[in-house]
Design a protein around this motif. Structure first.
Motif, PDB file in Angstrom:
ATOM      1  N   PHE A  54     -18.216   0.431  14.499  1.00 57.51           N
ATOM      2  CA  PHE A  54     -18.088  -0.200  12.868  1.00 57.51           C
ATOM      3  C   PHE A  54     -17.551  -1.086  13.141  1.00 57.51           C
ATOM      4  N   ALA A  86      -4.445   2.038  13.385  1.00 57.23           N
ATOM      5  CA  ALA A  86      -4.401   2.815  13.748  1.00 57.23           C
ATOM      6  C   ALA A  86      -5.767   3.608  13.900  1.00 57.23           C
ATOM      7  N   ALA A  88      -8.882   1.295  14.915  1.00 59.13           N
ATOM      8  CA  ALA A  88      -9.612   0.185  15.177  1.00 59.13           C
ATOM      9  C   ALA A  88     -10.836  -0.180  15.400  1.00 59.13           C
ATOM     10  N   ILE A  92     -10.949  -5.944  16.916  1.00 59.46           N
ATOM     11  CA  ILE A  92     -11.436  -7.257  16.159  1.00 59.46           C
ATOM     12  C   ILE A  92     -10.043  -7.024  16.006  1.00 59.46           C
ATOM     13  N   ARG A  93      -9.020  -6.060  14.879  1.00 56.37           N
ATOM     14  CA  ARG A  93      -8.311  -6.661  13.793  1.00 56.37           C
ATOM     15  C   ARG A  93      -7.020  -6.652  14.715  1.00 56.37           C
ATOM     16  N   ASP A 110     -13.423   7.460  18.210  1.00 55.59           N
ATOM     17  CA  ASP A 110     -15.316   8.155  18.103  1.00 55.59           C
ATOM     18  C   ASP A 110     -14.322   7.208  19.763  1.00 55.59           C
ATOM     19  N   ARG A 133      -7.144   9.114  20.294  1.00 61.74           N
ATOM     20  CA  ARG A 133      -6.427   9.726  19.191  1.00 61.74           C
ATOM     21  C   ARG A 133      -6.542  10.097  17.905  1.00 61.74           C
ATOM     22  N   ALA A 135      -5.891   9.431  14.710  1.00 58.97           N
ATOM     23  CA  ALA A 135      -4.727   9.076  13.705  1.00 58.97           C
ATOM     24  C   ALA A 135      -3.418   9.351  13.482  1.00 58.97           C
ATOM     25  N   PHE A 152     -12.730   4.572   6.507  1.00 58.59           N
ATOM     26  CA  PHE A 152     -13.936   4.599   5.949  1.00 58.59           C
ATOM     27  C   PHE A 152     -13.021   5.284   4.327  1.00 58.59           C
ATOM     28  N   PHE A 158      -4.213   9.835   5.583  1.00 60.75           N
ATOM     29  CA  PHE A 158      -3.737   9.571   6.472  1.00 60.75           C
ATOM     30  C   PHE A 158      -2.602   9.245   6.052  1.00 60.75           C
TER      31      PHE A 158
END
Ligand SMILES: C[S@@+](CC[C@H](N)C(=O)[O-])C[C@H]1O[C@@H](n2cnc3c(N)ncnc32)[C@H](O)[C@@H]1O
Length: 397
Positions: A54, A86, A88, A92-93, A110, A133, A135, A152, A158
């Motif tokens: 994504f 968590a 990622a 990018i972040r 993924d 992993r 999260a 998403f 979470f």
């Protein structure tokens, strides 16, 4: 002729140099520069994404603000070092957080995302732990100073794990605005254990439903939350919650919960703290019987104006969305803490009156002795403790 030859030689040299310094590009991917980093992401074809990992370019504003918040938070809590991205995706972040000196862990469920994320840390020559992993498992097993949840849709699956172990700050994005705002009522009730309502100020209902659910989740771990920055922007809500780990802090947060009673006939609204709703049978303003109840919602402040002003100082020119970030932060730092906002156009339609310029409109309210500010929810939105009737009288020309 000589000149021509020199000219062609020059071009050749320039092309070679460009080839040397041009970022390496794989088929099906593109290079994206944000802040001071450059990452590889799946190629974007309009709205369709041609690969599984994504990446949403529209979230650059969200990421710019995350970086500015991380810079600001370092001054507020110098002990804080570790940051978990968590969910990622391309990383990018997390890569941007590492560029700003944070000790970063990136996780994704993924495996393709994990590979891409690792590659992006390497490309930027930045340190970072990248783990394949779930999260939730990771957050239950490890302790981080700051945890960032960017899933998403709803972040609620979470939230328990995030509040169970995080030390200082939990950052949350929710993109399921329809359930949050009450447009998908039953989904909102199921996900947030609260009653959302689709009102004129639906985006703010979404903010306050989300904060309520997060505060109640944190309270289960004897943790109190304080929202230091929250914004509703196009298709998502983003909030940054500072944590305090005493049972009394959790009680204080629960005390910020309550209900909104909203009259669909005259747009009057009022608020009541407490977990038990006690709505008026008829509207106290117009006597109508179309009073909606929303809640439990967070009735407290959704941002800390001083912190927001400091975040603005940490927005820098290298950020692609610096202008929008500054505009948003300027609006937020001046925004009153009233639990709902009004929209001048909506009110004027109700009163069959033409709208005026926002500055002039707010000035009239202030001249009549009411506090008033713009709100970040839209160009014609504002906040005031004044009632609908008081606003009508104060702004009459
Ligand atoms: C919206 S994307 C994250 C975007 C990213 N933070 C950014 O700024 O570009 C959500 C990511 O969460 C990952 N994900 C979904 N469920 C997960 C889970 N249980 N544990 C870890 N990652 C998960 C998905 O594979 C996807 O890469």
């Amino acid at each position: 002729m000589i000149c021509k030859r020199h000219y062609s030689i020059k071009i050749l040299v320039a092309d070679e140099l460009a080839g040397l310094f041009a970022p390496e590009r794989r088929t099906g991917t593109m290079n994206v520069r944000e802040g001071g980093v450059e990452v590889v992401v799946p190629e974007q074809d309009g709205d369709s994404i041609t690969d599984d990992v994504f990446f949403n370019p529209v979230q650059e504003l969200n990421r710019d603000l995350t970086v500015a918040v991380l810079r600001t938070y370092r001054d507020r809590e110098p002990r804080a070092e570790s940051y978990l991205d968590a969910m990622a995706a391309s990383g990018i972040r997390g890569v941007r957080a590492a560029e700003n000196g944070w000790n970063v862990t990136c996780a994704d469920i993924d495996p393709d995302a994990v590979d891409l994320c690792r590659e992006n840390f390497e490309r930027n020559d930045l340190p970072g732990d990248v783990v394949h992993r779930n999260a939730n498992a990771l957050m239950h097993e490890s302790v981080f100073d700051i945890v960032d949840i960017d899933p998403f849709g709803t972040p609620i699956p979470f939230a328990d794990a995030a509040f169970a172990n995080t030390r200082d700050l939990v950052c949350v994005t929710a993109t399921d605005t329809a359930p949050l705002c009450g447009a998908h009522f039953h989904s909102g009730v199921r996900k947030y254990s609260a009653v959302p309502r689709n009102t004129d100020y639906h985006a703010e209902v979404g903010v306050r439903i989300l904060l309520s659910a997060l505060a109640r989740t944190a309270a289960r771990y004897d943790t109190g939350v304080t929202p230091i920055l929250t914004h509703a922007t196009s298709h998502y809500v983003r909030t940054y919650l500072e944590l305090d780990h005493r049972a009394t802090d959790a009680n204080d947060a629960v005390d910020e919960l309550g209900h909104i009673y909203h009259c669909e006939d005259c747009l009057h609204r009022e608020y009541e703290h407490g977990l038990i709703a006690n709505p008026p049978e008829t509207c106290p303003a117009c006597g109508g019987n179309c009073v909606l109840t929303a809640g439990p919602v967070w009735l407290g402040a959704t941002h800390d104006a001083e912190f927001v002003a400091e975040v603005r100082d940490n927005v820098t020119e290298d950020m692609g969305r610096a202008k929008r970030a500054n505009k948003l932060l300027d609006s937020l730092s001046g925004e009153l803490h009233e639990p709902t906002h009004y929209d001048q156009h909506r009110l004027c339609k109700e009163w069959t009156r033409s709208a005026s310029g926002m500055d002039e409109f707010l000035e009239r309210l202030r001249d009549a002795g009411h506090e008033a500010s713009r709100a970040h929810y839209g160009g014609t939105t504002f906040k005031t403790p004044a009632s609908v009737e008081e606003i009508r009288i104060a702004t009459e020309t």
